[in-house]
Design a protein around this motif. Structure first.
Motif, short mmCIF file in Angstrom:
data_model
loop_
_atom_site.label_atom_id
_atom_site.label_comp_id
_atom_site.label_asym_id
_atom_site.label_seq_id
_atom_site.Cartn_x
_atom_site.Cartn_y
_atom_site.Cartn_z
N SER A 59 15.18 27.90 -6.76
CA SER A 59 15.64 28.78 -5.69
C SER A 59 17.11 29.10 -5.89
O SER A 59 17.89 28.24 -6.34
CB SER A 59 15.43 28.10 -4.33
OG SER A 59 15.75 28.97 -3.28
N ALA A 60 17.50 30.34 -5.58
CA ALA A 60 18.87 30.79 -5.83
C ALA A 60 19.69 30.87 -4.56
O ALA A 60 19.16 31.10 -3.47
CB ALA A 60 18.84 32.16 -6.51
N ALA A 61 20.98 30.66 -4.71
CA ALA A 61 21.95 30.88 -3.63
C ALA A 61 23.24 31.35 -4.29
O ALA A 61 23.37 31.31 -5.52
CB ALA A 61 22.16 29.60 -2.83
N ARG A 62 24.21 31.80 -3.49
CA ARG A 62 25.39 32.42 -4.08
C ARG A 62 26.66 32.08 -3.30
O ARG A 62 26.66 32.04 -2.08
CB ARG A 62 25.20 33.94 -4.11
CG ARG A 62 26.30 34.74 -4.82
CD ARG A 62 25.90 36.21 -4.81
NE ARG A 62 26.90 37.10 -5.38
CZ ARG A 62 26.95 37.45 -6.67
NH1 ARG A 62 26.06 36.94 -7.51
NH2 ARG A 62 27.86 38.30 -7.11
N ILE A 63 27.70 31.79 -4.07
CA ILE A 63 29.03 31.55 -3.51
C ILE A 63 29.98 32.59 -4.11
O ILE A 63 30.02 32.75 -5.33
CB ILE A 63 29.54 30.14 -3.86
CG1 ILE A 63 28.60 29.07 -3.31
CG2 ILE A 63 30.96 29.94 -3.33
CD1 ILE A 63 28.94 27.67 -3.80
N GLU A 64 30.73 33.28 -3.27
CA GLU A 64 31.72 34.23 -3.75
C GLU A 64 33.12 33.71 -3.43
O GLU A 64 33.40 33.35 -2.28
CB GLU A 64 31.49 35.61 -3.14
CG GLU A 64 30.17 36.24 -3.60
CD GLU A 64 30.03 37.69 -3.19
OE1 GLU A 64 30.89 38.18 -2.42
OE2 GLU A 64 29.06 38.34 -3.63
N LEU A 65 33.94 33.65 -4.46
CA LEU A 65 35.30 33.13 -4.32
C LEU A 65 36.29 34.23 -4.70
O LEU A 65 36.74 34.33 -5.85
CB LEU A 65 35.48 31.91 -5.24
CG LEU A 65 34.46 30.77 -5.04
CD1 LEU A 65 34.59 29.73 -6.14
CD2 LEU A 65 34.65 30.13 -3.67
N PRO A 66 36.64 35.10 -3.73
CA PRO A 66 37.51 36.26 -4.01
C PRO A 66 38.86 35.88 -4.61
O PRO A 66 39.39 36.61 -5.45
CB PRO A 66 37.69 36.91 -2.64
CG PRO A 66 36.54 36.42 -1.82
CD PRO A 66 36.26 35.04 -2.31
N TYR A 314 18.71 37.15 -3.49
CA TYR A 314 18.18 36.14 -2.58
C TYR A 314 19.17 35.00 -2.38
O TYR A 314 19.87 34.58 -3.30
CB TYR A 314 16.88 35.56 -3.14
CG TYR A 314 15.65 36.35 -2.78
CD1 TYR A 314 14.90 36.03 -1.66
CD2 TYR A 314 15.24 37.41 -3.58
CE1 TYR A 314 13.77 36.76 -1.33
CE2 TYR A 314 14.10 38.15 -3.26
CZ TYR A 314 13.37 37.81 -2.13
OH TYR A 314 12.25 38.53 -1.80
N VAL A 315 19.20 34.51 -1.15
CA VAL A 315 19.83 33.24 -0.82
C VAL A 315 18.76 32.45 -0.08
O VAL A 315 18.49 32.70 1.10
CB VAL A 315 21.09 33.40 0.05
CG1 VAL A 315 21.63 32.03 0.45
CG2 VAL A 315 22.15 34.19 -0.70
N GLY A 316 18.12 31.54 -0.80
CA GLY A 316 16.95 30.88 -0.24
C GLY A 316 15.83 31.90 -0.04
O GLY A 316 15.46 32.62 -0.96
N PHE A 319 17.12 37.78 1.83
CA PHE A 319 17.58 38.65 0.75
C PHE A 319 18.33 39.85 1.32
O PHE A 319 18.22 40.20 2.49
CB PHE A 319 16.39 39.13 -0.09
CG PHE A 319 15.47 40.07 0.64
CD1 PHE A 319 15.71 41.45 0.66
CD2 PHE A 319 14.35 39.59 1.32
CE1 PHE A 319 14.86 42.31 1.34
CE2 PHE A 319 13.50 40.45 2.00
CZ PHE A 319 13.75 41.82 2.01
N THR A 320 19.10 40.47 0.42
CA THR A 320 19.74 41.76 0.71
C THR A 320 19.38 42.73 -0.41
O THR A 320 19.18 42.32 -1.56
CB THR A 320 21.28 41.61 0.79
OG1 THR A 320 21.75 41.00 -0.43
CG2 THR A 320 21.68 40.77 1.97
N ASP A 321 19.28 44.00 -0.06
CA ASP A 321 18.99 45.04 -1.03
C ASP A 321 20.30 45.43 -1.71
O ASP A 321 21.19 46.01 -1.07
CB ASP A 321 18.36 46.24 -0.33
CG ASP A 321 17.95 47.35 -1.29
OD1 ASP A 321 18.29 47.25 -2.48
OD2 ASP A 321 17.28 48.31 -0.85
#
Length: 659
Positions: A59-66, A314-316, A319-321
């Motif tokens: 399963s995928a998840a995402r962290i964004e560190l600007p 996807y995050v768990g 999802f977003t398009d």
């Protein structure tokens, strides 16, 4: 924004999903911490995962560190050995891995397999020693075992009050640590060693060298902490972010071929799921090129172009398009009705075959109540696209549905999934071992299919045995096109691979090389499908000429019992035709490593608990196939007509071909 894809891998119950949740929280991706125990973890969203408290799919998840201009995709993988196929596919898409090891249980069976795979693929690896707050924590012991199996460990944490809730883990620092880092790098880099001897190395240079060694898979930083308490998580995330920044996005290119004008599309599907409204969802890592909504792409299991209807992130389960998936990123594509997990997207990307997830058990599946079995077949066809290792086989004549599985936990999960998703109550037979065959000597296989007209196909094949574990190798030979059209030669290759799925005893044939040494077509009489009819006969004749022997799966067992049971355990291993290897006694316990035929040891965990009054423990992992004892035979039911029954085979195939 640079993208870095990190996989979290571990033996079951090491705390991998809890660590994933803490990383998401520390990186600001979620506002509230989820929990495995309460069923609120973002990456364990299937009902069966919530109930069992284990991950069964990646399963995928995402962290964004600007602030670092970095996005980190986290891939949470299953920990149980029964779902190793999912872990294996995930390894192909990673820029780096975080291997989670329990400070209490240490290096367990699945951890050993993962370490071997990471080392083989030179995947950059960070180790997180978890649960240092638990009684029995032994960080020094884990470090020693890691160094013995993998080497290249750089210990990053300073641990105090280990084994208690008052414990702490901070990054090592100071002159002593700087010296340790420099000595570590100097051992691997002669140029750095020279600078170090000249005392001209700065702290920044030392850390850049560590990063480069890490990205080449030659250095393994080891952090400590407690995922449950959130301890050590920020240090781990900081290292990941710094590494992603230093990598310059190079890892995102993978091994894909680039074109100066337009990057060639190349990616791999690591997971397939099903959506009630959108159908199949292909989760993929893109190495080069881009995938757009309403664009068209090809996958390796289906020759025609397919239209992409939506691109998601996807995050768990949410999802977003996103509309566009770029090189180096992980996303999900809708609209591919013909796709399987493990497919290559666009140009084939050459990946190394890890093969540590080989299912060695088979079961027969049926409905609990008599009725139309077609819905169950359809369910397994869909599930086989999501997990190809299930290898579903249905023989309509016998009305038997056979699937391959890795273990009993997988059967429990399948039972629940089929009930929840398809509304079917499935019943599985007791697991039986899957044997294989290999040839005993070199030889040839030949057949000339020239009657009754219209037909003409002549095939000659050379067979050569290969060492155990080599698999199947096909050599196209050098038969000229005017003797046998190249398109017919491709038919021969396909037919050889299909025929070797059932040898003389009905099992898959492996560890051999087959070479197309000769053959011919006829410009008038050859039917386009004649070589699909002729080749299986030549293959089976070749197997008969060479003779085949059976191979059986083996397991590596690690047994730990009180010292007084040592004699009984050794006796059990010998009775199971096993080979006793390392034996040690420490603190009143006897530890034995042994290699045992899987057929003899399937139920040994239950036997061990009974014999030791619950005081014995057993770890088991698949460790390949070996020859069966002389004189041993085990046949399995053949699907379809045997090509050795030449007349019946020709009659059946000609009818199927419409001749």
């Amino acid at each position: 924004m640079k993208t870095f894809n990190i996989g979290l891998l571990a033996h079951v119950d090491a705390g991998k999903t809890t660590l994933t949740e803490q990383l998401l929280y520390a990186g600001g991706a979620v506002r509230n911490l989820g929990s495995v125990d309460s069923g609120t973890a973002k990456t364990d969203f299937l009902e069966i995962e919530k109930q069992r408290g284990i991950s069964v799919v990646s399963s995928a998840a995402r962290i964004e560190l600007p602030e670092k201009d970095v996005a980190v995709n986290l891939i949470d993988t299953p920990g149980h050995a029964d779902f190793s196929a999912s872990v294996e596919r995930a390894l192909y898409i990673l820029d780096a891995a975080v291997l989670v090891v329990s400070a209490v249980e240490g290096i367990e069976a699945q951890t050993e397999l993962i370490l071997d795979a990471l080392k083989k693929t030179k995947t950059p690896t960070i180790v997180f020693i978890n649960k240092i707050d638990r009684a029995g924590s032994d960080v020094a012991g884990v470090l020693k075992a890691l160094e013995k199996q993998a080497g290249g460990c750089l210990f990053m944490s300073e641990v105090t009050d280990e084994g208690s809730r008052e414990c702490s883990a901070q990054n090592r620092s100071g002159d002593a640590f700087f010296e340790a880092v420099c000595e570590f790098v100097a051992d691997a880099d002669d140029a750095f060693a020279l600078k170090y001897l000249e005392e001209s190395v700065t702290e920044r240079q030392a850390w850049l060298s560590v990063t480069q060694l890490f990205l080449k898979g030659e250095a393994m930083p080891v952090f400590c902490g407690s995922a449950q308490l959130g301890m050590g998580v920020s240090q781990l995330l900081s290292f990941v972010a710094e590494t992603a920044d230093s990598s310059g996005g190079k890892a995102a290119l993978g091994g894909a071929v680039q074109n100066a004008d337009e990057p060639i599309l190349s990616g791999i599907v690591y997971k397939v799921t099903h959506d009630k409204s959108m159908g199949k969802i292909a989760h993929l890592r893109l190495f080069s090129g881009e995938v757009k909504s309403r664009g068209e792409i090809t996958v390796s299991s289906f020759p025609e172009r397919q239209k992409v209807t939506q691109v998601r992130r996807y995050v768990g389960e949410k999802f977003t398009d996103i509309g566009l998936l770029s090189a180096g990123d992980v996303g999900a594509v809708c609209g591919l009705s013909h796709v399987k997990a493990g497919d290559t997207v666009g140009k084939a990307w050459k990946a190394q075959n890890l093969a540590f997830s080989t299912p060695f058990l088979s079961v027969q599946a049926s409905l609990t109540e008599e009725g139309d079995i077609r819905p169950l077949i359809a369910a397994f066809e869909e599930l086989s696209d999501e997990e190809p290792s299930l290898s579903m086989q249905y023989e309509s004549g016998e009305k038997e549905l056979i699937i391959s599985v890795a273990g009993k936990i997988q059967l429990e999960i399948l039972t629940a999934v089929i009930k929840e998703r398809f509304g079917l109550n499935v019943l599985f037979s007791p697991p039986t071992v899957i044997y294989k065959e290999t040839i005993q000597k070199s030889g040839t296989g030949f057949d000339a299919y020239t009657m009754p007209k219209p037909c003409w196909a002549v095939v000659s094949l050379d067979f050569e045995p290969l060492p155990l574990g080599s698999g199947f190798v096909y050599d196209k030979g050098n038969v000229p096109n005017d003797q046998m059209f190249y398109r017919y030669q491709r038919h021969v290759e396909t037919a050889v691979k299909e025929t070797l799925a059932q040898g003389l005893y009905g099992w898959e044939v492996t560890d051999l090389k087959v070479t197309l040494s000769g053959g011919e077509h006829h410009t008038v009489h050859t039917h386009p499908l004649d070589f699909f009819l002729c080749t299986p006969i030549a293959v089976m004749k070749g197997l008969k000429n060479c003779g085949t022997r059976l191979l059986e799966p083996y397991q590596k067992l690690v047994v730990s019992v009180p010292e007084e049971f040592s004699g009984k355990i050794i006796g059990d291993i010998i009775a199971m035709r096993g080979i006793c290897e390392n034996q040690t006694i420490a603190d009143g316990r006897f530890l034995l490593e042994a290699t045992v035929p899987a057929a003899e040891s399937l139920d040994y965990s239950t036997v061990l608990l009974h014999k030791t009054g619950g005081k014995g423990t057993l770890r088991a992992r698949f460790c390949g196939y070996r020859p069966c004892p002389e004189g041993f035979t085990a046949e399995t039911k053949r699907r379809g007509v045997n090509p050795l029954d030449r007349d019946k085979w020709i009659l059946t195939r000609r009818s199927a071909m419409g001749k």
